[in-house]
Write an enzyme that holds these catalytic residues in place. Structure first.
Site, PDB file in Angstrom:
ATOM      1  N   ASP A  52       0.814  -1.212   0.000  1.00 51.14           N
ATOM      2  CA  ASP A  52       0.000   0.000   0.000  1.00 51.14           C
ATOM      3  C   ASP A  52       0.847   1.262   0.000  1.00 51.14           C
ATOM      4  O   ASP A  52       2.054   1.228   0.235  1.00 51.14           O
ATOM      5  CB  ASP A  52      -0.903   0.025   1.243  1.00 51.14           C
ATOM      6  N   TYR A 110       6.489 -10.046   7.299  1.00 48.40           N
ATOM      7  CA  TYR A 110       6.336  -8.597   7.470  1.00 48.40           C
ATOM      8  C   TYR A 110       6.777  -8.211   8.871  1.00 48.40           C
ATOM      9  O   TYR A 110       6.680  -9.008   9.815  1.00 48.40           O
ATOM     10  CB  TYR A 110       4.874  -8.174   7.315  1.00 48.40           C
TER      11      TYR A 110
END
Length: 248
Positions: A52, A110
């Site tokens: 994003d 992540y």
């Protein structure tokens, strides 16, 4: 025709995410232009993870097809001379023409970075979520334990997802603390749109005492997203690595 794989690291601060879109410059767009200038071909990369706006990466993966005779390992050096300083090709190699960065078994890791101080630290603002209230890391770890394993993560994803299934497996979830820095490190076989940021947002609420750790289990079993599943801001998130199971 050859297929070249790139391992790409970037600071996502100045970009509207990975995927090309009309409202701003993206990582994919910059890569395409740099490869086109290098090879003289019309190139469109295929990315493994569509991060994003504002999200960072140290190990995203992309591929492109080319007739160029440049040695595969030299693409990284040549492209880094043409890319801005906030995008770097860490490695380049050649893969089979049928190799696709998304359609195979992977493990993605992540990290979500939090800085827990009373006042903001300006030099940390682009890569951390600033939280001024004291966080109880022990409570956050107890809440995080409910998320490990295979679950339907529909309550932890954005309603705009177009995924065929919302079932995912988290193989490892650690919450690490070093002084004022708290890191949520999460590995799984795939992640839904905003999933890691929502997990981080909920765990921060657990750490602040707004939610008991059992609230994580309650949200997970609820079946759908509610307002209680808040989304943490993007700048704390970084895609660390993507591991392909058949190459382990």
């Amino acid at each position: 025709m050859r297929r070249i794989r790139l391992t790409v690291a970037y600071d996502g601060t100045n970009y509207c995410g990975w995927q090309i879109q009309p409202n701003g410059i993206t990582i994919e767009e910059v890569l395409n232009k740099a490869i086109c200038k290098l090879t003289g071909e019309e190139i469109q990369v295929i990315g493994a993870s569509r991060t994003d706006s504002g999200v960072h990466a140290r190990g995203n993966i992309a591929v492109f097809d080319t007739e160029s005779r440049i040695p595969a390992e030299r693409f990284s050096y040549a492209l880094n001379q043409r890319l801005p300083k906030d995008i770097v090709v860490v490695k380049s190699d050649e893969v089979d023409l049928n190799w696709h960065p998304r359609y195979q078994d992977t493990l993605k890791t992540y990290e979500y970075h939090i800085i827990n101080t009373k006042v903001p630290i300006p030099t940390e603002r682009l890569y951390n979520y600033f939280v001024s209230f004291d966080l109880d890391v022990g409570q956050m770890r107890r809440g995080a334990a409910y998320l490990e394993g295979e679950h339907d993560f529909a309550p932890f994803c954005c309603i705009r997802t177009n995924a065929k299934t919302t079932v995912r497996t988290i193989t490892d979830l650690q919450i690490l603390q070093s002084g004022e820095h708290i890191t949520i490190r999460i590995t799984g076989n795939g992640f839904l749109y905003n999933m890691v940021r929502i997990i981080a947002g909920v765990l921060v609420r657990v750490g602040r005492g707004f939610y008991e750790p059992e609230k994580v289990k309650e949200l997970l079993e609820g079946g759908e997203r509610t307002r209680e599943a808040v989304t943490a801001p993007p700048q704390g998130l970084c895609l660390m690595e993507i591991r392909y199971q058949n190459e382990e």
